[in-house]
Design an enzyme around this catalytic site. Structure first.
Site, short mmCIF file in Angstrom:
data_model
loop_
_atom_site.label_atom_id
_atom_site.label_comp_id
_atom_site.label_asym_id
_atom_site.label_seq_id
_atom_site.Cartn_x
_atom_site.Cartn_y
_atom_site.Cartn_z
N ASP A 172 0.84 -1.19 0.00
CA ASP A 172 0.00 0.00 0.00
C ASP A 172 0.88 1.24 0.00
OD1 ASP A 172 -2.35 1.39 -0.05
OD2 ASP A 172 -2.72 1.27 2.10
N THR A 231 -4.79 6.40 0.54
CA THR A 231 -6.00 7.21 0.62
C THR A 231 -5.91 8.40 -0.33
OG1 THR A 231 -6.09 6.64 2.94
CG2 THR A 231 -7.49 8.45 2.22
N GLU A 246 -10.73 3.96 4.16
CA GLU A 246 -9.83 4.75 3.33
C GLU A 246 -10.22 4.57 1.87
OE1 GLU A 246 -5.78 3.53 4.43
OE2 GLU A 246 -5.71 5.26 5.79
N GLU A 286 -9.34 12.44 8.49
CA GLU A 286 -9.21 13.79 7.94
C GLU A 286 -10.50 14.58 8.09
OE1 GLU A 286 -7.31 14.00 3.97
OE2 GLU A 286 -7.09 11.84 4.22
N HIS A 340 -3.82 14.00 1.37
CA HIS A 340 -3.97 13.05 2.48
C HIS A 340 -2.72 13.10 3.38
CE1 HIS A 340 -4.75 9.50 4.86
NE2 HIS A 340 -3.66 8.92 4.40
N GLN A 355 -3.19 2.41 15.23
CA GLN A 355 -2.16 2.97 14.34
C GLN A 355 -1.30 4.01 15.07
OE1 GLN A 355 -3.87 4.71 10.79
NE2 GLN A 355 -1.89 5.36 9.97
N ASP A 407 -9.20 0.43 2.44
CA ASP A 407 -8.18 -0.08 3.36
C ASP A 407 -8.60 0.29 4.79
OD1 ASP A 407 -5.73 -1.27 4.02
OD2 ASP A 407 -4.72 0.66 4.05
N ARG A 421 -7.49 3.65 13.86
CA ARG A 421 -6.61 4.81 14.05
C ARG A 421 -5.96 4.85 15.43
NH1 ARG A 421 -5.62 5.89 8.92
NH2 ARG A 421 -7.46 6.59 7.77
N LYS A 479 -3.94 -2.07 10.15
CA LYS A 479 -4.34 -2.08 8.75
C LYS A 479 -4.56 -3.48 8.20
CE LYS A 479 -3.22 2.38 7.76
NZ LYS A 479 -4.03 3.32 6.99
N THR A 519 -8.90 -5.62 3.98
CA THR A 519 -8.86 -4.67 2.87
C THR A 519 -9.90 -5.13 1.88
OG1 THR A 519 -6.50 -4.32 3.21
CG2 THR A 519 -7.39 -3.64 1.08
N GLU A 564 -9.42 4.35 -1.72
CA GLU A 564 -8.22 4.10 -2.51
C GLU A 564 -8.61 3.43 -3.82
OE1 GLU A 564 -4.86 2.24 -0.72
OE2 GLU A 564 -5.36 2.90 1.31
CA CA Z 1 -4.06 2.79 3.15
#
Ligand code: CA
Length: 428
Positions: free
Chosen positions: A137, A361, A208, A375, A144, A249, A242, A246, A262, A266, A210
């Site tokens: 990824d 993202t 996310e 975001e 982003h 993360q 994805d 958070r 993550k 997916t 993507e």
């Molecule tokens: Ca990602």
């Protein structure tokens, strides 16, 4: 690749729904996927989307309607995964696209025989389009990168390396799942400020927006793919979500980057839109006057950007209504697909047909163009107000997220990606 006869906006299909305004799958698109009749024990097999139907490639091959290189590609496109087709390369993909386009045109004499080879999309279920050996990824959207950077490292929002190379990390192929797969809320280790770490269900589940690139022919270990040849190794694109935790993360990512935040799921959309189908929607890469000049192996003046509209929609738990959370375009990405392929192989790393590369993202310059809740809510500090008095900082159990993607440009036929969705399930 330049637009050719398969992109002509005047083309009409004998499949009437291919002409329906707003369809994602007109004759000019012809994406590949893996399907079977829902609830059946039929073998998974390849198909091509046309209007609200699927051309069953195995059935079409049995009719003996293909010849030469197109026949070889059609056989590969009818298998239980698309890896064989991906391995064949652009000449075969293009020969097949031309043959399928001609067979599906309004005036095709084969229409009666091919009618028996159609399956309604409403009756189909789908599988991940390829056997994915490896999934990486990337992090190619500067907006982003800036927005997330302001949250995770406010003093240094855009890290020094961002405009020098497409940054990426190795993801997890084993948990790439088809659109519709339930999103089991993951457990993980987190640490609230000033507290000791704890283990439990994530409180900050996010999506996310993507795109996923399926790799075509691979490269041998030790044999980098030059930028100028990179797109010959790019089969096509799907929508990719994805899913991310958070809070996990934020605690685990220093210094090695995301890991458990993550790799629990997916999601990918069923249909893979070929790079050839996207030819009318190319643009120059966005560059500002003060951006650094790329190192030679990442330098190109080719129109490597793609104007693909991307939307995220949320249906909150218990609500009948979907709300659009964001809309942006992939045209804003700082690095394109060719850059990702050239960078990934620049040290000799081998890619294989069917490998999956995420774009990272995708967000645009405006606030409504942010491709994730991190975001959109400034790290949860400014929750979103939804209809019926609901608010969201992050996803709750029962929430459904749906990604959509399409391309439109005056003088060309609109093509779409279908959608990629998932509903959040409570932690086990
Ligand atoms: Ca990602």
């Amino acid at each position: 690749m330049q637009p050719n006869e398969t992109h002509q906006p005047g083309l009409r299909s004998w499949v009437a729904s291919a002409q329906q305004p707003g369809t994602d799958f007109p004759l000019q698109n012809l994406p590949h996927g893996i399907f079977r009749r829902r609830g059946s024990t039929e073998a998974w097999r390849g198909g091509v989307a046309i209007g609200d139907a699927i051309l069953d490639m195995a059935a079409a091959c049995a009719q003996g309607l293909f010849s030469g290189l197109a026949a070889e590609a059609a056989q590969a496109a009818s298998a239980s995964t698309l890896n064989g087709l991906m391995a064949l390369g652009p000449a075969a993909w293009s020969a097949l696209r031309l043959a399928v386009s001609r067979l599906l045109r309004e005036d095709a004499s084969e229409a009666i025989r091919l009618q028996l080879c159609l399956v309604a999309q409403a009756q189909a279920e789908y599988a991940v389009p390829a056997r994915i050996g490896d999934y990486s990824d990337f992090f190619t959207s500067q907006y982003h990168a800036l927005n997330a950077g302001r949250i995770f490292q406010p003093d240094n929002a855009l890290l020094a390396n961002f405009k020098w190379l497409p940054i990426g990390y190795h993801g997890r192929a084993s948990t790439v799942a088809i659109s519709g797969t339930g999103v089991l809320r993951p457990q993980g280790q987190t640490r609230a400020p000033g507290c000791a770490p704890t283990f439990g269900p994530t409180h900050k589940l996010d999506y996310e927006v993507e795109l996923g690139l399926f790799v075509g022919p691979g490269n041998p270990q030790g044999g980098p793919i030059p930028l100028a040849e990179a797109e010959q190794h790019a089969f096509g694109l799907c929508l990719l979500n994805d899913w991310s935790a958070r809070d996990v993360q934020a605690w685990e990512s220093m210094p090695l980057g995301p890991f458990m935040a993550k790799n629990f799921l997916t999601s990918v959309s069923p249909w893979v839109v070929t790079l050839e189908a996207l030819a009318p929607f190319r643009l120059p890469m966005p560059r500002a006057a003060d951006d650094p000049t790329a190192l030679p192996y990442l330098q190109s003046s080719a129109p490597l950007a793609l104007d693909i509209q991307l939307e995220a929609w949320l249906t909150p738990a218990g609500s009948p209504d979907a709300t659009r959370l964001s809309r942006t375009s992939y045209r804003h990405a700082y690095w394109g697909l060719a850059h990702m392929l050239a960078q990934h192989t620049s040290n000799g790393c081998a890619l294989q047909p069917g490998d999956l590369l995420g774009t990272g993202t995708q967000s645009g310059p405006e606030p409504g163009e942010a491709g994730c809740l991190l975001e959109l809510t400034q790290g949860g500090r400014t929750p979103l107000a939804l209809p019926h008095g609901q608010v969201r900082s992050y996803l709750q159990d029962g929430d459904s997220v749906r990604l959509r993607g399409w391309c439109e440009r005056p003088g060309h036929t609109r093509i779409g990606f279908g959608d990629c969705f998932g509903t959040v399930l409570p932690a086990r």
